[in-house]
Scaffold this motif. Sequence first.
Motif, mmCIF file in Angstrom:
data_model
loop_
_atom_site.group_PDB
_atom_site.id
_atom_site.type_symbol
_atom_site.label_atom_id
_atom_site.label_comp_id
_atom_site.label_asym_id
_atom_site.label_seq_id
_atom_site.Cartn_x
_atom_site.Cartn_y
_atom_site.Cartn_z
ATOM 1 N N ARG A 198 0.875 -1.260 0.050
ATOM 2 C CA ARG A 198 0.098 -0.071 0.126
ATOM 3 C C ARG A 198 0.895 1.311 0.025
ATOM 4 N NH1 ARG A 198 -4.450 -2.131 4.342
ATOM 5 N NH2 ARG A 198 -6.053 -3.180 2.831
ATOM 6 N N SER A 199 2.273 1.052 0.554
ATOM 7 C CA SER A 199 3.033 2.153 0.628
ATOM 8 C C SER A 199 3.853 2.781 -0.556
ATOM 9 C CB SER A 199 4.014 1.989 1.719
ATOM 10 O OG SER A 199 5.082 1.144 1.211
ATOM 11 N N ILE A 200 3.704 1.723 -1.628
ATOM 12 C CA ILE A 200 4.301 1.921 -2.938
ATOM 13 C C ILE A 200 3.492 2.774 -4.019
ATOM 14 C CG2 ILE A 200 5.412 1.039 -5.155
ATOM 15 C CD1 ILE A 200 5.894 -1.429 -3.154
ATOM 16 N N THR A 201 3.681 4.061 -4.178
ATOM 17 C CA THR A 201 2.878 4.832 -4.893
ATOM 18 C C THR A 201 3.502 5.530 -6.255
ATOM 19 O OG1 THR A 201 3.164 6.708 -3.381
ATOM 20 C CG2 THR A 201 1.223 5.412 -3.134
ATOM 21 N N TRP A 202 2.697 5.875 -7.208
ATOM 22 C CA TRP A 202 3.264 6.492 -8.416
ATOM 23 C C TRP A 202 3.786 8.085 -8.172
ATOM 24 C CZ3 TRP A 202 -0.305 7.568 -13.471
ATOM 25 C CH2 TRP A 202 0.230 6.816 -14.396
ATOM 26 N N ASN A 203 4.900 8.207 -8.763
ATOM 27 C CA ASN A 203 5.449 9.696 -8.668
ATOM 28 C C ASN A 203 4.709 10.472 -9.721
ATOM 29 O OD1 ASN A 203 6.954 11.926 -8.998
ATOM 30 N ND2 ASN A 203 8.940 11.040 -8.456
ATOM 31 N N LEU A 204 3.985 11.265 -9.484
ATOM 32 C CA LEU A 204 2.954 12.400 -10.423
ATOM 33 C C LEU A 204 3.751 13.189 -10.857
ATOM 34 C CD1 LEU A 204 -0.234 11.875 -8.548
ATOM 35 C CD2 LEU A 204 0.383 10.383 -10.199
ATOM 36 N N THR A 205 4.926 13.509 -10.716
ATOM 37 C CA THR A 205 5.453 14.695 -10.975
ATOM 38 C C THR A 205 6.826 14.435 -11.954
ATOM 39 O OG1 THR A 205 6.904 14.743 -9.223
ATOM 40 C CG2 THR A 205 4.927 16.053 -8.847
ATOM 41 N N THR A 206 7.029 13.263 -12.090
ATOM 42 C CA THR A 206 8.193 13.276 -12.975
ATOM 43 C C THR A 206 7.797 12.474 -14.389
ATOM 44 O OG1 THR A 206 10.293 11.905 -13.116
ATOM 45 C CG2 THR A 206 8.342 10.781 -12.307
ATOM 46 N N ASN A 207 8.638 12.663 -15.401
ATOM 47 C CA ASN A 207 8.334 12.215 -16.773
ATOM 48 C C ASN A 207 8.866 10.824 -16.637
ATOM 49 O OD1 ASN A 207 7.821 14.882 -17.406
ATOM 50 N ND2 ASN A 207 9.978 15.213 -17.910
ATOM 51 N N ALA A 208 8.395 10.096 -17.599
ATOM 52 C CA ALA A 208 8.679 8.651 -17.886
ATOM 53 C C ALA A 208 9.371 8.335 -19.209
ATOM 54 C CB ALA A 208 7.747 7.700 -17.644
ATOM 55 N N ALA A 209 8.542 7.978 -20.363
ATOM 56 C CA ALA A 209 8.984 7.545 -21.638
ATOM 57 C C ALA A 209 8.852 8.940 -22.571
ATOM 58 C CB ALA A 209 8.450 6.511 -22.124
ATOM 59 N N ARG A 210 8.003 9.828 -22.090
ATOM 60 C CA ARG A 210 7.644 10.940 -22.612
ATOM 61 C C ARG A 210 7.795 12.355 -21.546
ATOM 62 N NH1 ARG A 210 4.960 10.821 -27.493
ATOM 63 N NH2 ARG A 210 4.446 8.825 -28.354
ATOM 64 N N LEU A 236 -7.403 6.444 -5.477
ATOM 65 C CA LEU A 236 -7.679 7.080 -6.939
ATOM 66 C C LEU A 236 -6.767 8.300 -7.384
ATOM 67 C CD1 LEU A 236 -11.678 6.844 -6.856
ATOM 68 C CD2 LEU A 236 -9.782 5.325 -8.025
ATOM 69 N N ARG A 237 -5.929 8.391 -6.602
ATOM 70 C CA ARG A 237 -5.029 9.538 -6.662
ATOM 71 C C ARG A 237 -3.412 9.030 -7.493
ATOM 72 N NH1 ARG A 237 -0.671 11.959 -3.880
ATOM 73 N NH2 ARG A 237 -0.256 14.074 -4.499
ATOM 74 N N ASN A 238 -2.739 8.189 -6.495
ATOM 75 C CA ASN A 238 -1.354 7.998 -7.145
ATOM 76 C C ASN A 238 -1.053 6.355 -7.118
ATOM 77 O OD1 ASN A 238 -1.187 7.654 -4.220
ATOM 78 N ND2 ASN A 238 0.601 9.130 -4.089
ATOM 79 N N ALA A 239 -2.090 5.388 -7.086
ATOM 80 C CA ALA A 239 -1.654 4.018 -7.211
ATOM 81 C C ALA A 239 -0.684 3.753 -8.318
ATOM 82 C CB ALA A 239 -3.189 3.455 -7.680
ATOM 83 N N VAL A 240 0.078 3.024 -7.950
ATOM 84 C CA VAL A 240 1.393 2.666 -9.020
ATOM 85 C C VAL A 240 0.514 1.821 -10.341
ATOM 86 C CG1 VAL A 240 1.841 0.340 -7.962
ATOM 87 C CG2 VAL A 240 3.618 1.729 -9.126
ATOM 88 N N SER A 241 1.286 2.263 -11.349
ATOM 89 C CA SER A 241 0.815 1.488 -12.640
ATOM 90 C C SER A 241 2.045 0.396 -12.869
ATOM 91 C CB SER A 241 0.875 2.509 -13.794
ATOM 92 O OG SER A 241 0.594 1.953 -14.998
ATOM 93 N N ARG A 242 1.308 -0.673 -13.047
ATOM 94 C CA ARG A 242 2.449 -1.906 -13.244
ATOM 95 C C ARG A 242 1.728 -3.045 -14.163
ATOM 96 N NH1 ARG A 242 4.416 -3.696 -7.572
ATOM 97 N NH2 ARG A 242 5.871 -4.660 -8.812
#
Length: 555
Positions: free
Chosen positions: A327-339, A465-471
Amino acid sequence: MVMMKRPSAWPLMALGLVMALLHLLKCPNVAAMDPVQELEWQVEYMTVDTLGVEQRVIGINGQFPGPQLQTTTNTIISLNVHNGLDEPFLLTWNGIQQRKNPWQDGVLGTNCPILPGQSWTYKFRAKDQIGSFSYFPSTNLHRTAGGFGSIRVDPRSTIASPFSPPDDDFAVLIGDWYQADHKVLQAMLDNGSTLPAPDAVLINGRLGATFTVEKGKTYRFRISNIGSSQTLNFRIEGHQLLLVETEGSYVESTYHDSLDVHLGQSYSVLVTMDQNDRDYYVVASTRFASPVLNGIGVLHYADSTSAVSGDLPPAPADPDFSLNQARSITWNLTTNAARPNPQGSYHYGNITITNSVKFSNSAPTLSGKQRFAINNVSHFVPDTPLKLADYYHIPNVFTSVPLHLTQEPTLAVSVLEGPFRAFVEVIFQNDEPTIQSWHTDGYSFWVVGFGSGEWNETARLTYNLRNAVSRSTTQVYPSAWTAVLMSLDNPGLWNIRSAEVQRQYLGQELYLRVVTPPGVSWKRREHAPPVNLLLCGQAKTLQVNAASPSPGEAP
């Protein structure tokens, strides 16, 4: 009146050509602009000492585990695989989404296997992806014998990472291991039994793997669980793990003493060498199983004169450790990834759910033999790959059904119809007392919720619904559920499976068929079959009817 001279058409035509060329140079989807990386892999049996005795394993180019597939975002991979085994063989690219290109997925529902002594060239790219993944065989029980390796997708130089470049990069493949030959293990399953507990845990294919480092430097460890059945806890004695990425998603950087890595999952951690010059234990231990097996490696400081000694660093004792960490592993919403746009710019929490489906795993006995199932359907593999039957309209191979399955326990070819561009809620329901691990080919999903017992609609109030990790791989705890959200925007036929080898082999998998409706632009349609398409089963006598990819597209 002053007469104006009409300009020549040639400068205007030249200007038009220049503008068109500039547009092409700016377009990221133009195949001609993407570099091509050509590789040759020879798959063959090797004899290695894994557990103190010599054992037959599957190696690639003389390496066990296989070589790391290192590439860069959008680079086209042309990888020729020669099968030197005595059995048909395929590799699948765990977490590489194969956008609109299921023909390269490397599973038996989409590809004919490569026959002994023959070769086949995969052609694909990690389109708009970065990060850490793995590959492994998808045929028979080959994964229990090797043939696996790490995938590293580096970002393009113009896209910055959310952390300073490490001083070096290590692939760390952890997994449970059997001393028995893979054909013996397969015979157990074919005869209706289940596999015994594994014999050991290996790190990079051996007992005692060593990672040599220098004091004061920071290293990236790309950890992948390529085992057959067990969740593993990974830790390095005396060192903190700074988690930064998982399966192509940058996460909020958090420090951990150890990480639970479930079957099929990959994590990237940064580790700074800030301890005294000596050797330290690197440990991967089984979780949710008894007895506990420990894979032991060594972190060796270059100036160390002291070997590892003493007790192993302990595994987490808190029974809720794994769930709380997840539950503690969350998406970084402020960084770029592949784009060059934030990962959270396409915000899943604001999208209306259009379809909902629950996948319940079970372990029925059918015809006196152990099987595993999803919603009471145990999948079996027909002689003709489902993708060939779909493309060539071959009857009586499969019939797709709606997203909901309600059948009684049965053995069947399981293909579900998924509406194109639907936004789907998937509930993985686990009513068994053992932990589960699920993977989707062709897609990543947002892991929005974990809970105990039976899922119900009130559980949606607890979703992140805010920063769940995508995998692309998620765990489901015993007698519990996991909820994910995913957008069906990748047309094709895609495998959804248990990441546990025996469960997948004995039927805990299905295929999701997502087809673009008439009138949808070619940019959103799946690729035509490749010119080197292998044909087998009822498609064996057909002529390959392959076309070039649509303009501006590449595999």
